[in-house]
Design a protein around this motif. Structure first.
Motif, short mmCIF file in Angstrom:
data_model
loop_
_atom_site.label_atom_id
_atom_site.label_comp_id
_atom_site.label_asym_id
_atom_site.label_seq_id
_atom_site.Cartn_x
_atom_site.Cartn_y
_atom_site.Cartn_z
N TRP A 125 4.37 3.95 3.31
CA TRP A 125 3.84 2.75 2.69
C TRP A 125 3.71 1.64 3.73
N VAL A 126 2.94 0.62 3.36
CA VAL A 126 2.80 -0.59 4.17
C VAL A 126 3.10 -1.77 3.26
N ASP A 127 3.97 -2.67 3.72
CA ASP A 127 4.31 -3.87 2.99
C ASP A 127 3.88 -5.07 3.84
N ILE A 128 3.12 -5.97 3.23
CA ILE A 128 2.58 -7.12 3.94
C ILE A 128 3.00 -8.39 3.21
N LYS A 129 3.68 -9.27 3.92
CA LYS A 129 4.10 -10.55 3.35
C LYS A 129 3.41 -11.67 4.14
N CYS A 130 2.67 -12.51 3.43
CA CYS A 130 1.95 -13.61 4.07
C CYS A 130 2.62 -14.93 3.75
N PRO A 182 -7.09 9.81 3.78
CA PRO A 182 -8.31 9.88 2.97
C PRO A 182 -9.15 8.62 3.18
N ALA A 183 -10.45 8.74 2.97
CA ALA A 183 -11.38 7.64 3.21
C ALA A 183 -10.99 6.37 2.44
N GLU A 184 -10.61 6.50 1.19
CA GLU A 184 -10.26 5.32 0.39
C GLU A 184 -9.04 4.60 0.98
N LEU A 185 -8.04 5.35 1.40
CA LEU A 185 -6.87 4.75 2.04
C LEU A 185 -7.27 4.11 3.36
N GLY A 186 -8.12 4.78 4.13
CA GLY A 186 -8.60 4.22 5.39
C GLY A 186 -9.29 2.88 5.19
N THR A 187 -10.08 2.77 4.13
CA THR A 187 -10.76 1.51 3.80
C THR A 187 -9.76 0.43 3.46
N ASP A 188 -8.76 0.78 2.64
CA ASP A 188 -7.73 -0.19 2.26
C ASP A 188 -6.90 -0.63 3.47
N LEU A 189 -6.56 0.32 4.34
CA LEU A 189 -5.81 -0.02 5.55
C LEU A 189 -6.64 -0.92 6.47
N GLN A 190 -7.93 -0.63 6.57
CA GLN A 190 -8.79 -1.47 7.41
C GLN A 190 -8.78 -2.91 6.90
N ARG A 191 -8.97 -3.07 5.59
CA ARG A 191 -9.05 -4.41 4.99
C ARG A 191 -7.71 -5.15 5.05
N GLU A 192 -6.64 -4.49 4.68
CA GLU A 192 -5.35 -5.17 4.54
C GLU A 192 -4.51 -5.21 5.82
N VAL A 193 -4.71 -4.24 6.70
CA VAL A 193 -3.88 -4.16 7.91
C VAL A 193 -4.69 -4.49 9.16
N PHE A 194 -5.71 -3.71 9.44
CA PHE A 194 -6.40 -3.83 10.72
C PHE A 194 -7.26 -5.08 10.82
N ASP A 195 -7.83 -5.55 9.71
CA ASP A 195 -8.56 -6.82 9.75
C ASP A 195 -7.61 -7.98 10.01
N ARG A 196 -6.39 -7.89 9.48
CA ARG A 196 -5.38 -8.93 9.75
C ARG A 196 -4.98 -8.92 11.23
N LEU A 197 -4.81 -7.72 11.78
CA LEU A 197 -4.48 -7.62 13.20
C LEU A 197 -5.60 -8.24 14.05
N ALA A 198 -6.84 -7.99 13.67
CA ALA A 198 -7.98 -8.52 14.42
C ALA A 198 -8.03 -10.05 14.36
N ALA A 199 -7.60 -10.62 13.24
CA ALA A 199 -7.64 -12.08 13.07
C ALA A 199 -6.46 -12.78 13.74
N ALA A 200 -5.40 -12.05 14.03
CA ALA A 200 -4.19 -12.66 14.60
C ALA A 200 -4.44 -13.12 16.03
N GLU A 201 -3.93 -14.30 16.32
CA GLU A 201 -4.01 -14.82 17.68
C GLU A 201 -2.87 -14.29 18.53
N ILE A 221 0.87 -1.18 0.00
CA ILE A 221 0.00 0.00 0.00
C ILE A 221 0.90 1.22 0.00
N ASN A 222 0.89 1.95 -1.09
CA ASN A 222 1.71 3.15 -1.25
C ASN A 222 0.81 4.37 -1.02
N PHE A 223 1.12 5.16 0.00
CA PHE A 223 0.30 6.32 0.33
C PHE A 223 0.23 7.33 -0.81
N ARG A 224 1.24 7.34 -1.69
CA ARG A 224 1.25 8.29 -2.80
C ARG A 224 0.15 8.01 -3.82
#
Length: 173
Positions: free
Chosen positions: A30-35, A110-129, A13-16
């Motif tokens: 930016w945020v980099d996520i490796k699964c 911005p709202a669109e970035l907030g939505t993407d961060l929620q889906r890709e970052v914060f939802d993953r945090l919520a699912a983590a044990e 996720i590139n903030f630019r």
């Protein structure tokens, strides 16, 4: 164990790529996520962290070079300076706070970035044990050009029920 981790994919996720009110706000954030997938047989968190550190995907300087199979750098640090014991177990509330404060440090995202961060970052945090946060390792752990990141936040998320370990890095450079 490290050979048993399978890289499933990455998200960047590139903030630019989002429209901010102040054009200086996104800078180079930016945020980099490796699964990675791990076998479901029971191993401890220390073994999972060690396997992640030993995995090829961990050898990323996060400064444009990408993953280097023989790389010696991980973010601002020498790979040799990172071990399972430098990660601190943190709760979801603390990890959420760190990341939202970082993301909104100049202005609200911005709202669109907030939505993407929620889906890709914060939802993953919520699912983590279990969530681990890489502590500041000190000057001696920084590699020769490790000061390129003005902020560097690294989390490791363990989802045992899903058999997944996620390396999440949020940074400025």
């Amino acid at each position: 164990m490290q050979n048993e981790l399978t890289h499933e994919g990455s998200t960047f996720i590139n903030f630019r790529n989002y429209e901010f009110q102040d054009s200086r706000s996104p800078a180079f954030r930016w945020v980099d996520i490796k699964c990675l997938r791990f076998p479901r047989e029971s191993v401890g968190d220390t073994e999972l962290l060690a396997a992640l550190i030993g995995h090829d995907q961990f050898r990323d300087d996060y400064a444009g070079g990408g993953v280097l199979l023989e790389g010696l750098r991980h973010g601002p640090y020498w790979v040799r300076a990172v071990s399972p014991d430098v990660y601190e177990a943190v709760g979801r509330e603390m990890s959420d706070r760190i990341l939202w404060e970082w993301a909104n440090q100049f202005e609200d995202v911005p709202a669109e970035l907030g939505t993407d961060l929620q889906r890709e970052v914060f939802d993953r945090l919520a699912a983590a044990e279990q969530i681990y946060y890489l502590s500041e390792l000190g000057d001696e752990a920084h590699h020769d050009w490790g000061g390129v990141h003005s902020d560097f936040h690294e989390f490791v998320l363990i989802d045992r029920s899903g058999g997944q370990i996620t390396l999440l890095v949020a940074a400025d450079d």
